[in-house]
Design a protein around this motif. Structure first.
Motif, PDB file in Angstrom:
ATOM      1  N   ILE A 459       0.763  -1.197  -0.188  1.00 35.80           N
ATOM      2  CA  ILE A 459      -0.135  -0.032   0.194  1.00 35.80           C
ATOM      3  C   ILE A 459       0.760   1.090  -0.048  1.00 35.80           C
ATOM      4  O   ILE A 459       0.670   2.204  -0.560  1.00 35.80           O
ATOM      5  CB  ILE A 459      -1.074  -0.035   1.123  1.00 35.80           C
ATOM      6  N   HIS A 460       1.808   1.269   0.990  1.00 36.25           N
ATOM      7  CA  HIS A 460       2.738   2.538   0.934  1.00 36.25           C
ATOM      8  C   HIS A 460       3.492   2.665  -0.404  1.00 36.25           C
ATOM      9  O   HIS A 460       3.846   3.984  -0.770  1.00 36.25           O
ATOM     10  CB  HIS A 460       3.828   2.290   2.092  1.00 36.25           C
ATOM     11  N   SER A 461       3.660   1.574  -1.054  1.00 37.16           N
ATOM     12  CA  SER A 461       4.420   1.781  -2.465  1.00 37.16           C
ATOM     13  C   SER A 461       3.605   2.381  -3.517  1.00 37.16           C
ATOM     14  O   SER A 461       4.220   2.867  -4.524  1.00 37.16           O
ATOM     15  CB  SER A 461       5.158   0.411  -2.876  1.00 37.16           C
ATOM     16  N   LEU A 462       2.481   2.333  -3.530  1.00 39.86           N
ATOM     17  CA  LEU A 462       1.463   2.713  -4.442  1.00 39.86           C
ATOM     18  C   LEU A 462       1.664   4.396  -4.784  1.00 39.86           C
ATOM     19  O   LEU A 462       1.587   4.688  -6.176  1.00 39.86           O
ATOM     20  CB  LEU A 462       0.016   2.561  -4.159  1.00 39.86           C
ATOM     21  N   GLN A 463       1.811   5.093  -3.812  1.00 42.50           N
ATOM     22  CA  GLN A 463       1.758   6.621  -4.137  1.00 42.50           C
ATOM     23  C   GLN A 463       3.213   6.742  -4.814  1.00 42.50           C
ATOM     24  O   GLN A 463       3.121   7.716  -5.665  1.00 42.50           O
ATOM     25  CB  GLN A 463       1.865   7.251  -2.876  1.00 42.50           C
ATOM     26  N   ARG A 464       4.181   6.150  -4.306  1.00 43.15           N
ATOM     27  CA  ARG A 464       5.566   6.390  -5.039  1.00 43.15           C
ATOM     28  C   ARG A 464       5.529   5.796  -6.383  1.00 43.15           C
ATOM     29  O   ARG A 464       5.900   6.590  -7.459  1.00 43.15           O
ATOM     30  CB  ARG A 464       6.447   5.760  -4.261  1.00 43.15           C
ATOM     31  N   ARG A 465       4.825   4.743  -6.649  1.00 46.34           N
ATOM     32  CA  ARG A 465       4.684   4.265  -8.125  1.00 46.34           C
ATOM     33  C   ARG A 465       4.040   4.994  -9.011  1.00 46.34           C
ATOM     34  O   ARG A 465       4.133   4.980 -10.191  1.00 46.34           O
ATOM     35  CB  ARG A 465       4.332   2.772  -7.910  1.00 46.34           C
ATOM     36  N   MET A 466       2.968   5.581  -8.467  1.00 48.57           N
ATOM     37  CA  MET A 466       2.022   6.386  -9.041  1.00 48.57           C
ATOM     38  C   MET A 466       2.888   7.701  -9.712  1.00 48.57           C
ATOM     39  O   MET A 466       2.692   7.993 -10.805  1.00 48.57           O
ATOM     40  CB  MET A 466       0.807   6.782  -8.260  1.00 48.57           C
ATOM     41  N   GLU A 468       5.937   7.713 -10.042  1.00 49.53           N
ATOM     42  CA  GLU A 468       6.762   7.264 -11.069  1.00 49.53           C
ATOM     43  C   GLU A 468       6.455   7.114 -12.336  1.00 49.53           C
ATOM     44  O   GLU A 468       6.995   7.319 -13.556  1.00 49.53           O
ATOM     45  CB  GLU A 468       7.923   6.130 -10.570  1.00 49.53           C
ATOM     46  N   ALA A 469       5.285   6.609 -12.417  1.00 50.85           N
ATOM     47  CA  ALA A 469       4.499   6.425 -13.734  1.00 50.85           C
ATOM     48  C   ALA A 469       3.720   7.639 -14.253  1.00 50.85           C
ATOM     49  O   ALA A 469       3.402   7.507 -15.528  1.00 50.85           O
ATOM     50  CB  ALA A 469       3.593   5.492 -13.389  1.00 50.85           C
ATOM     51  N   GLY A 470       3.987   8.797 -13.693  1.00 53.88           N
ATOM     52  CA  GLY A 470       3.480  10.120 -14.317  1.00 53.88           C
ATOM     53  C   GLY A 470       2.083  10.214 -14.300  1.00 53.88           C
ATOM     54  O   GLY A 470       1.507  10.737 -15.042  1.00 53.88           O
ATOM     55  N   ILE A 471       1.237   9.441 -13.267  1.00 54.79           N
ATOM     56  CA  ILE A 471      -0.058   9.394 -13.240  1.00 54.79           C
ATOM     57  C   ILE A 471      -0.439  10.689 -12.622  1.00 54.79           C
ATOM     58  O   ILE A 471      -0.234  11.144 -11.515  1.00 54.79           O
ATOM     59  CB  ILE A 471      -0.743   8.293 -12.775  1.00 54.79           C
ATOM     60  N   ALA A 472      -1.492  11.402 -13.309  1.00 47.95           N
ATOM     61  CA  ALA A 472      -1.809  12.723 -12.769  1.00 47.95           C
ATOM     62  C   ALA A 472      -2.778  12.487 -11.622  1.00 47.95           C
ATOM     63  O   ALA A 472      -3.396  11.718 -11.471  1.00 47.95           O
ATOM     64  CB  ALA A 472      -2.671  13.435 -13.807  1.00 47.95           C
ATOM     65  N   VAL A 473      -2.699  13.444 -10.619  1.00 48.55           N
ATOM     66  CA  VAL A 473      -3.492  13.385  -9.198  1.00 48.55           C
ATOM     67  C   VAL A 473      -4.633  14.368  -9.569  1.00 48.55           C
ATOM     68  O   VAL A 473      -4.685  15.462 -10.113  1.00 48.55           O
ATOM     69  CB  VAL A 473      -2.714  14.177  -8.089  1.00 48.55           C
ATOM     70  N   VAL A 474      -5.920  13.549  -9.550  1.00 49.35           N
ATOM     71  CA  VAL A 474      -7.306  14.155  -9.957  1.00 49.35           C
ATOM     72  C   VAL A 474      -8.182  13.806  -8.825  1.00 49.35           C
ATOM     73  O   VAL A 474      -7.792  12.893  -7.958  1.00 49.35           O
ATOM     74  CB  VAL A 474      -7.544  13.512 -11.242  1.00 49.35           C
ATOM     75  N   PRO A 540      -2.290   4.050 -15.871  1.00 46.78           N
ATOM     76  CA  PRO A 540      -1.872   5.328 -16.259  1.00 46.78           C
ATOM     77  C   PRO A 540      -2.997   5.991 -17.532  1.00 46.78           C
ATOM     78  O   PRO A 540      -2.774   7.282 -17.363  1.00 46.78           O
ATOM     79  CB  PRO A 540      -0.518   4.855 -17.033  1.00 46.78           C
ATOM     80  N   ASP A 541      -3.922   5.426 -17.903  1.00 48.55           N
ATOM     81  CA  ASP A 541      -4.857   5.844 -18.912  1.00 48.55           C
ATOM     82  C   ASP A 541      -5.963   6.275 -18.063  1.00 48.55           C
ATOM     83  O   ASP A 541      -6.971   6.717 -18.794  1.00 48.55           O
ATOM     84  CB  ASP A 541      -5.064   5.036 -20.000  1.00 48.55           C
ATOM     85  N   ASP A 542      -6.123   6.066 -16.768  1.00 49.83           N
ATOM     86  CA  ASP A 542      -7.375   6.329 -15.955  1.00 49.83           C
ATOM     87  C   ASP A 542      -7.205   6.749 -14.739  1.00 49.83           C
ATOM     88  O   ASP A 542      -7.183   6.137 -13.765  1.00 49.83           O
ATOM     89  CB  ASP A 542      -8.155   5.082 -15.936  1.00 49.83           C
ATOM     90  N   PRO A 543      -6.714   8.051 -14.824  1.00 43.39           N
ATOM     91  CA  PRO A 543      -6.302   8.488 -13.349  1.00 43.39           C
ATOM     92  C   PRO A 543      -7.204   8.653 -12.204  1.00 43.39           C
ATOM     93  O   PRO A 543      -6.929   8.761 -11.077  1.00 43.39           O
ATOM     94  CB  PRO A 543      -5.598  10.123 -13.736  1.00 43.39           C
ATOM     95  N   ALA A 544      -8.506   8.885 -12.686  1.00 40.98           N
ATOM     96  CA  ALA A 544      -9.546   9.008 -11.820  1.00 40.98           C
ATOM     97  C   ALA A 544      -9.853   7.701 -11.028  1.00 40.98           C
ATOM     98  O   ALA A 544     -10.102   7.663  -9.840  1.00 40.98           O
ATOM     99  CB  ALA A 544     -11.064   9.377 -12.475  1.00 40.98           C
ATOM    100  N   LEU A 545      -9.899   6.557 -11.747  1.00 44.46           N
ATOM    101  CA  LEU A 545     -10.052   5.355 -11.154  1.00 44.46           C
ATOM    102  C   LEU A 545      -8.791   4.876 -10.399  1.00 44.46           C
ATOM    103  O   LEU A 545      -8.892   4.392  -9.336  1.00 44.46           O
ATOM    104  CB  LEU A 545     -10.457   4.103 -12.266  1.00 44.46           C
ATOM    105  N   THR A 546      -7.777   5.345 -10.903  1.00 48.04           N
ATOM    106  CA  THR A 546      -6.332   5.038 -10.117  1.00 48.04           C
ATOM    107  C   THR A 546      -6.341   5.744  -8.642  1.00 48.04           C
ATOM    108  O   THR A 546      -6.171   5.027  -7.571  1.00 48.04           O
ATOM    109  CB  THR A 546      -5.365   5.692 -10.857  1.00 48.04           C
ATOM    110  N   ALA A 547      -7.060   7.031  -8.836  1.00 45.41           N
ATOM    111  CA  ALA A 547      -6.931   7.826  -7.523  1.00 45.41           C
ATOM    112  C   ALA A 547      -8.165   7.287  -6.567  1.00 45.41           C
ATOM    113  O   ALA A 547      -7.887   6.822  -5.423  1.00 45.41           O
ATOM    114  CB  ALA A 547      -7.737   9.329  -7.859  1.00 45.41           C
ATOM    115  N   ALA A 548      -9.363   6.636  -7.147  1.00 45.60           N
ATOM    116  CA  ALA A 548     -10.299   5.965  -6.123  1.00 45.60           C
ATOM    117  C   ALA A 548      -9.577   4.742  -5.467  1.00 45.60           C
ATOM    118  O   ALA A 548      -9.734   4.471  -4.427  1.00 45.60           O
ATOM    119  CB  ALA A 548     -11.423   5.702  -7.045  1.00 45.60           C
ATOM    120  N   ARG A 549      -8.813   3.812  -6.617  1.00 47.16           N
ATOM    121  CA  ARG A 549      -8.165   2.510  -5.796  1.00 47.16           C
ATOM    122  C   ARG A 549      -7.108   2.965  -4.948  1.00 47.16           C
ATOM    123  O   ARG A 549      -6.868   2.208  -3.950  1.00 47.16           O
ATOM    124  CB  ARG A 549      -7.780   1.851  -7.037  1.00 47.16           C
ATOM    125  N   LEU A 550      -6.358   4.081  -5.035  1.00 48.21           N
ATOM    126  CA  LEU A 550      -5.322   4.516  -4.076  1.00 48.21           C
ATOM    127  C   LEU A 550      -6.146   4.925  -2.741  1.00 48.21           C
ATOM    128  O   LEU A 550      -5.583   4.809  -1.787  1.00 48.21           O
ATOM    129  CB  LEU A 550      -4.416   5.689  -4.703  1.00 48.21           C
TER     130      LEU A 550
END
Length: 576
Positions: A459-466, A468-474, A540-550
């Motif tokens: 869980i802790h690694s996800l924010q860093r990996r996000m 690194e992947a250049g996924i926008a914070v939304v 990477p192509d879905d920052p809104a769902l990524t943000a929800a899962r994070l």
């Protein structure tokens, strides 16, 4: 809605009050036995209540006659998707998906406080644990009770109780005389005398050598060749004090610190035993009498002797118990009785953590507390079974240097405080526990310490990996979380209830069990991305769902941290 079960207990009571106002059920029914719990089968719904079952008889009707109208009331609530009557009158409730999003938001808002409770309502609980004789360093025989007691104290505090962590120093028995004599040998050795083999019955461990050296430095040869009457009391005090310093240091390695240390020797000298006995005598609960002969074959040397006895049998014990011997000295029970009377003066509840070999004395001590407090203070005794030490499946050899036992300090230094504390809580305290040095550091799902810590590290690694992947914070699209993902929030919603149930039962191992289930559910959700990339946490192509899962993962990480804090275990942020 931080405690979902508490919230819906209130909803059920409100619905029952409305039914009473409408004349469907009688007014004034006793609702104390009405519960809201998870259904035994998760496929039946999210919540279940026994309201109709427990109220039918006092209401003079059948359960389904209450369950039907109650289901209609509950189904009308905005957070309820359906309420269905099952079997003879149980009520299963399904909640709308938005409920689980609300749980996520509650965890995010409350953080470290999520799961904390006002259950204790400020009541004070005295938790006495460890209480090892001050005759040597802590060994692994003491470790489990130390961790169980300390975790229970933390759990009770988390649940809203005032807590006193207490250690009872057994410094008045014959074992402390033996300790002083053993230290006197080491004192003479430090002055250059060849003491030869340590006599049978003395404490042989090298841990007494520094004490002997200290005594030699302080007193020179003053007490060499002198009778015991000149040095025994002094050496008892000095040596027991030094042993307690050693014990405190060993406990500190486990992160354990007591609020209060009580001395049996001081208790006896204070007259507290006489005072407690006179209180019982004034109630007609102490008398002079003769115990019955032992059951079965009577020993040849047995003869009836008049003793001072406590009427323990009036309070559920098998027989009355002696509190003073025929020679006028107090029995162990006499001293313990007074000690518990002393503890009860500043606590609403008492909890003792004892080794399983003391099981035979539980009833008499509970009887004494009931008698001394007129039933106002309850004593709960938690028995702790031994820990079997293994290395790669083989029983471990004892340490001769330490005096034929494995020291707690050596174990903590080898595998770490967090591993030791976690493993001690992976079984009920009254079940035997294996501690295999190889398995407790193994990085596999079969190792509960690793499995929970690995979930937190992932869980802790996800924010860093996000990043690194250049996924926008939304803004997170929480409404797009699927049913499996919301299932994690269903489990997270059980955390406040787990805390209260564990606190009421005085069972901190329930926290470890819950964290194991939560970690397993998280790993299962993570692993589904191995077969289906669209189900990975990072898209990477879905920052809104990524943000929800994070957001979901952060909530689970928060609950893991809250549970580990009760256990006294530090969450790791990365695995090596």
């Amino acid at each position: 809605m931080s405690n979902l079960f508490e919230t819906f207990s209130a909803r059920v009571r409100e619905a029952l009050d409305a039914l009473a106002a409408e004349g469907v059920i009688p007014a004034g029914l006793d609702l104390r036995n009405v519960t809201v719990e998870p259904p035994r089968d998760a496929s039946h719904g999210d919540l279940a209540t026994n309201a109709a079952m427990v109220l039918a008889k006092p209401a003079g009707t059948n359960p389904r006659a209450i369950a039907g109208p109650l289901a209609e009331k509950l189904a009308a609530l905005p957070e309820v998707a359906s309420a269905e009557v099952a079997g003879p009158g149980f009520l299963n409730i399904r909640l709308v998906p938005g409920t689980w999003v609300d749980v996520l938001r509650a965890i995010e808002a409350e953080g470290d406080a999520y799961g904390r409770s006002a259950l204790g309502n400020g009541q004070t609980v005295n938790v006495e644990y460890v209480s090892a004789n001050p005759t040597g360093p802590m060994h692994m025989g003491h470790c489990r009770g130390a961790v169980v007691g300390d975790a229970l104290a933390s759990l009770l505090k988390y649940a809203g109780y005032g807590v006193i962590r207490e250690y009872y120093i057994n410094d008045a028995g014959s074992q402390v005389d033996t300790l002083a004599r053993s230290a006197h040998l080491r004192y003479r050795e430090a002055l250059g005398e060849d003491i030869g083999e340590i006599p049978e019955g003395y404490y042989p461990g090298d841990y007494l050598k520094p004490i002997g050296a200290l005594l030699a430095a302080d007193y020179g040869d003053t007490y060499v060749g002198k009778p015991e009457s000149e040095w025994l009391a002094l050496f008892k005090t000095r040596t027991a004090g030094a042993m307690m310093d050693l014990i405190r240091a060993d406990l500190a390695l486990l992160g354990i610190h007591h609020d209060k240390f009580s001395s049996e020797a001081e208790l006896q000298a204070s007259g507290a035993i006489e005072a407690a006995v006179e209180r019982l005598r004034a109630k007609g609960l102490v008398y002079e009498g003769v115990l019955e002969a032992p059951k079965g074959e009577t020993p040849e040397d047995w003869e009836p002797v008049e003793l001072t006895l406590f009427r323990a049998s009036q309070f559920g014990d098998d027989v009355d118990r002696p509190i003073r011997k025929s020679d006028g000295s107090w029995t162990y029970f006499g001293a313990d009785l007074a000690y518990h009377a002393q503890k009860a003066e500043s606590a609403d509840q008492l909890v003792d953590i004892w080794g399983a070999d003391h099981a035979g004395t539980v009833k008499r001590q509970q009887a004494a507390v009931t008698a001394l407090t007129d039933g106002k203070v309850e004593l709960d005794v938690k028995l702790v079974q031994m820990v079997r030490l293994l290395r790669a499946g083989e029983p471990i050899k004892m340490s001769k240097r330490a005096g034929n036992f494995v020291t707690l300090a050596d174990v903590v230094r080898e595998v770490g405080k967090d591993v030791v504390r976690y493993i001690m809580l992976t079984r009920r305290s009254d079940a035997q526990l294996d501690f295999d040095f190889a398995k407790v550091v193994e990085q596999s799902k079969d190792n509960p310490v690793f499995y929970v810590q690995y979930a937190h590290a992932r869980i802790h690694s996800l924010q860093r990996r996000m990043a690194e992947a250049g996924i926008a914070v939304v803004e997170p699209a929480l409404d797009r979380l699927d049913d499996e993902e919301l299932g994690l929030m269903r489990l997270a919603a059980h955390w406040p209830r787990t805390v209260e149930a564990a606190a009421l039962a005085h069972e901190p191992h329930r926290v470890a069990f819950y964290l194991g289930d939560l970690a397993a559910a998280f790993h299962a959700l993570w692993n589904r991305g191995n077969d289906d990339p669209s189900r990975r946490f990072l898209l990477p192509d879905d920052p809104a769902l990524t943000a929800a899962r994070l957001a979901l993962s952060r909530a689970i990480g928060q609950v893991i941290r809250n549970g580990l804090s009760i256990m006294g275990v530090t969450p790791v942020e990365e695995m090596h």
